[in-house]
Scaffold this motif. Structure first.
Motif, PDB file in Angstrom:
ATOM      1  N   THR A 184      24.339  -7.862 -14.663  1.00 11.05           N
ATOM      2  CA  THR A 184      24.994  -6.986 -13.687  1.00 11.05           C
ATOM      3  C   THR A 184      26.165  -7.684 -13.004  1.00 11.05           C
ATOM      4  N   GLY A 185      26.145  -9.003 -12.969  1.00  9.63           N
ATOM      5  CA  GLY A 185      27.180  -9.759 -12.289  1.00  9.63           C
ATOM      6  C   GLY A 185      28.513  -9.750 -12.996  1.00  9.63           C
ATOM      7  N   PHE A 186      28.505  -9.611 -14.335  1.00  9.50           N
ATOM      8  CA  PHE A 186      29.778  -9.584 -15.061  1.00  9.50           C
ATOM      9  C   PHE A 186      30.068  -8.205 -15.662  1.00  9.50           C
ATOM     10  N   GLN A 187      29.337  -7.192 -15.216  1.00 11.31           N
ATOM     11  CA  GLN A 187      29.582  -5.833 -15.710  1.00 11.31           C
ATOM     12  C   GLN A 187      30.997  -5.369 -15.397  1.00 11.31           C
ATOM     13  N   PHE A 188      31.559  -5.840 -14.271  1.00 13.56           N
ATOM     14  CA  PHE A 188      32.917  -5.416 -13.897  1.00 13.56           C
ATOM     15  C   PHE A 188      33.948  -5.838 -14.944  1.00 13.56           C
ATOM     16  N   ILE A 189      33.684  -6.931 -15.658  1.00 15.85           N
ATOM     17  CA  ILE A 189      34.608  -7.373 -16.716  1.00 15.85           C
ATOM     18  C   ILE A 189      34.640  -6.339 -17.836  1.00 15.85           C
ATOM     19  N   LEU A 190      33.474  -5.874 -18.233  1.00 12.01           N
ATOM     20  CA  LEU A 190      33.385  -4.831 -19.258  1.00 12.01           C
ATOM     21  C   LEU A 190      34.019  -3.532 -18.778  1.00 12.01           C
ATOM     22  N   ASP A 191      33.737  -3.178 -17.529  1.00 11.89           N
ATOM     23  CA  ASP A 191      34.262  -1.915 -16.986  1.00 11.89           C
ATOM     24  C   ASP A 191      35.783  -1.902 -16.996  1.00 11.89           C
ATOM     25  N   GLU A 192      36.410  -2.987 -16.543  1.00 12.72           N
ATOM     26  CA  GLU A 192      37.874  -3.027 -16.480  1.00 12.72           C
ATOM     27  C   GLU A 192      38.490  -3.098 -17.874  1.00 12.72           C
ATOM     28  N   LEU A 193      37.813  -3.781 -18.781  1.00 14.12           N
ATOM     29  CA  LEU A 193      38.317  -3.861 -20.157  1.00 14.12           C
ATOM     30  C   LEU A 193      38.260  -2.492 -20.824  1.00 14.12           C
ATOM     31  N   LEU A 194      37.121  -1.809 -20.673  1.00 14.34           N
ATOM     32  CA  LEU A 194      36.953  -0.497 -21.303  1.00 14.34           C
ATOM     33  C   LEU A 194      37.783   0.571 -20.618  1.00 14.34           C
ATOM     34  N   ALA A 195      38.106   0.367 -19.344  1.00 15.58           N
ATOM     35  CA  ALA A 195      38.939   1.338 -18.633  1.00 15.58           C
ATOM     36  C   ALA A 195      40.332   1.425 -19.246  1.00 15.58           C
ATOM     37  N   GLY A 196      40.752   0.380 -19.915  1.00 18.82           N
ATOM     38  CA  GLY A 196      42.053   0.390 -20.585  1.00 18.82           C
ATOM     39  C   GLY A 196      42.042   1.120 -21.905  1.00 18.82           C
ATOM     40  N   GLY A 197      40.865   1.591 -22.323  1.00 18.37           N
ATOM     41  CA  GLY A 197      40.745   2.344 -23.569  1.00 18.37           C
ATOM     42  C   GLY A 197      40.658   1.448 -24.795  1.00 18.37           C
ATOM     43  N   SER A 198      40.652   2.084 -25.958  1.00 17.45           N
ATOM     44  CA  SER A 198      40.504   1.338 -27.215  1.00 17.45           C
ATOM     45  C   SER A 198      41.681   0.399 -27.454  1.00 17.45           C
ATOM     46  N   ASP A 199      42.859   0.767 -26.953  1.00 14.89           N
ATOM     47  CA  ASP A 199      44.025  -0.101 -27.139  1.00 14.89           C
ATOM     48  C   ASP A 199      43.842  -1.433 -26.424  1.00 14.89           C
TER      49      ASP A 199
END
Length: 336
Positions: A184-199
């Motif tokens: 849960t502590g590094f979930q924000f890294i995934l969230d911000e990466l995926l927020a940029g979409g597949s590109d």
């Protein structure tokens, strides 16, 4: 060919206890009529072409003050300390080469200063993370802080993940977050990466530093966390497997994915086996895919596909990384 001595025997007799490398360097400086370019790397007092004489006088005075035996003993202690530091550096350099796509030429962590108080870094974590020395301070603070302080420090990286992924220094801080923090502590890294979409994900996978972050997420994230990234990579599995940095991500997926996800990836690679076999990076990916880790039938299917192509194995054997993949194919088919 005769090589002139850098330190004449007369000088050795005049100052027998002067360290040979230093005396030789200063003698070479005396060969120039004006300050040499290499002198800029020396302390100010030693940059002048005639600095050798004061140096030798100082050394002679030191020997006279300490006595010959004590001076020699002191020189030996200094030499031992330098050797110990050199061995520590070499050992750390060898250990750090596990990341094959890039290496960092900075001093190893073991040679840095003592403990870092994470509380002193509050409010400047992102700024420090972008600096060569600062990123090490942040990493060390994360290692030594308790979980509560870790969460506070890491929170300052929110909103900067995409920048950190492409930063030669901050990417190490992100990796440390993923390794040290709970899921849960590094979930924000995934969230911000995926927020940029597949590109954004594809760009990170094929980036010199971004591929490290994705590999780290694949290794430490849960199957639920990494499944969106895995899906995006699989949509362009062949092109990614042929990319100089993308191949490391695909190989990491082969290593860490399990069950149906790994089976699906092997099927994608088998379908594009001919294209992969004609590319050096693709051959490296095939070599990793041909290592049997429980999915024997899928791996054998890939090996047969490669063997059926006319002259395909011969062409692969001539490519970088290809000979290893060919060896795996032959061993699998002989055993199967």
């Amino acid at each position: 060919m005769m090589v002139p001595a850098l330190l004449p025997s007369a000088t050795q007799q005049k100052c027998p206890h002067a360290p040979l490398p230093a005396a030789a360097l200063l003698r070479r400086l005396n060969m120039f009529s004006e300050t040499a370019a290499l002198a800029l790397f020396l302390p100010t007092g030693l940059r002048h072409p005639c600095a050798c004489a004061p140096f030798e006088q100082a050394q002679a005075g030191r020997v006279q003050a300490l006595g010959e035996c004590d001076a020699r003993q002191e020189d030996e202690q200094i030499h031992d300390k330098r050797e110990t530091r050199s061995r520590a550096w070499s050992g750390s350099t060898v250990a750090s080469t596990t990341c094959s796509d890039d290496t960092d030429a900075s001093p190893p962590q073991s040679l840095l200063d003592d403990a870092v108080d994470g509380n002193l870094l509050l409010g400047q974590v992102w700024e420090l993370s972008q600096d060569a020395a600062g990123c090490r301070q942040v990493q060390q603070a994360l290692e030594e802080a308790d979980q509560k302080l870790q969460m506070v420090l890491v929170s300052e990286l929110r909103g900067h993940v995409l920048q950190a992924i492409e930063c030669p220094h901050a990417n190490y801080v992100l990796q440390k977050c993923i390794v040290m923090m709970p899921h849960t502590g590094f979930q924000f890294i995934l969230d911000e990466l995926l927020a940029g979409g597949s590109d954004a994900v594809s760009a990170a996978v094929r980036h010199k530093y971004g591929c490290r972050i994705v590999k780290c997420l694949l290794e430490h994230g849960t199957q639920e966390q990494i499944s969106p990234i895995v899906k995006i990579v699989m949509e362009a599995a062949i092109d990614t497997a042929k990319h100089p940095y993308g191949t490391f991500v695909v190989q990491h997926m082969l290593l860490h994915l399990a069950g149906e996800a790994r089976r699906c990836l092997l099927q994608h690679l088998t379908a594009g086996a001919n294209m992969l076999a004609s590319d050096p990076q693709g051959c490296a990916t095939l070599g990793a895919a041909l290592v049997d880790s429980g999915l024997t039938e899928e791996v054998l299917s890939l090996a047969r596909r490669l063997a059926e192509g006319p002259n395909l194995l011969v062409e692969m054997a001539c490519l970088r990384h290809g000979h290893r993949a060919v060896k795996e194919v032959l061993e699998l088919l002989e055993g199967g």
